[in-house]
Design a protein around this motif. Structure first.
Motif, PDB file in Angstrom:
ATOM      1  N   GLY A   1       0.819  -0.966  -0.092  1.00 34.57           N
ATOM      2  CA  GLY A   1      -0.095  -0.067   0.096  1.00 34.57           C
ATOM      3  C   GLY A   1       0.872   1.292  -0.059  1.00 34.57           C
ATOM      4  N   ASP A   2       0.852   2.056   1.026  1.00 25.07           N
ATOM      5  CA  ASP A   2       1.770   3.074   1.242  1.00 25.07           C
ATOM      6  C   ASP A   2       2.630   3.152   2.304  1.00 25.07           C
ATOM      7  N   LYS A   3       2.799   1.857   2.535  1.00 27.40           N
ATOM      8  CA  LYS A   3       3.843   1.618   3.676  1.00 27.40           C
ATOM      9  C   LYS A   3       4.967   0.834   3.151  1.00 27.40           C
ATOM     10  N   LEU A   4       6.249   1.182   3.745  1.00 31.29           N
ATOM     11  CA  LEU A   4       7.332   0.580   3.658  1.00 31.29           C
ATOM     12  C   LEU A   4       7.643  -0.421   4.691  1.00 31.29           C
ATOM     13  N   VAL A   5       7.399  -1.765   4.584  1.00 29.65           N
ATOM     14  CA  VAL A   5       7.662  -2.872   5.596  1.00 29.65           C
ATOM     15  C   VAL A   5       9.096  -3.625   5.082  1.00 29.65           C
TER      16      VAL A   5
END
Length: 222
Positions: A200-204
């Motif tokens: 999504g709009d996350k850096l994991v």
């Protein structure tokens, strides 16, 4: 403690803001326009098939209405396959990393740090660091910039599949070959494994060492 495997000293933290979307849409528009032009052309041919001539040129007998319809369907199928292939080449796994991210949450931090032999005092100080990550991606080439509370900035440049020199936040340097697997940038070292991906709009980011896993999530700022 092996400084090269410290989670705050890892080479990746996780840069154009999702340019892959516009590029894919551009390709889609191009292919769809081509498909529309093909349909219009074939429709013209169908409407004139009864005369067996287009622009005064006699049409071969094989260009019957049924034959033209079959040709139209075959060409549309080919265009659909081309569209799928082009979009696949610019899938998120290739172009999604570019952007700027800010630390949001983490899991299993204390246990992971303890497993690395980090003192409780250092663990506490590291927890309070504000980590910002900026990624600039050009195909297989990456520039990965991490800022720790704005005072310590670490920059690493690497190319997927090629051995690159990686520097930790503590200044240590070593060689590593980073890979791209299923949309994730992967780092494999003798006692350290790290994956970074965009969800999504996350850096994991997931760090594993000595059987203990630590997860860090950062939200997209740009």
């Amino acid at each position: 403690m092996n400084e090269s495997i410290h989670p705050e000293a890892a080479m990746l933290g996780g840069s154009p803001s999702e340019p892959h979307k516009s590029q894919v849409l551009g390709l889609k528009d191009l292919v769809l326009q081509s498909m529309l032009s093909l349909v219009l052309w074939q429709s013209s041919c169908l409407s004139l098939s009864s005369t067996r001539a287009i622009d005064g040129v006699p049409m071969p007998s094989r260009y019957s209405t049924a034959g033209m319809t079959k040709m139209l369907m075959m060409r549309m199928l080919m265009m659909k396959m081309l569209l799928t292939a082009l979009c696949g080449q610019l899938s998120p796994s290739i172009m999604a990393f570019s952007g700027k991210f800010e630390f949001e949450s983490e899991k299993n931090y204390d246990e992971f740090m303890k497993g690395l032999g980090v003192s409780e005092d250092v663990t506490t100080k590291a927890r309070n660091l504000k980590i910002t990550t900026e990624i600039q991606q050009n195909g297989q080439d990456f520039t990965w910039i991490q800022s720790y509370s704005g005072t310590n900035i670490m920059t690493n440049k690497f190319t997927i599949g090629k051995e690159s020199e990686i520097q930790t936040v503590g200044g240590k340097k070593f060689k590593a070959t980073l890979k791209l697997e299923n949309g994730k940038v992967v780092v494999d070292l003798p006692n350290f494994h790290q994956t970074s991906e965009i969800v999504g709009d996350k850096l994991v980011e997931i760090f594993t060492s000595g059987g203990v896993t630590y997860e860090r999530i950062s939200k997209r700022l740009a």
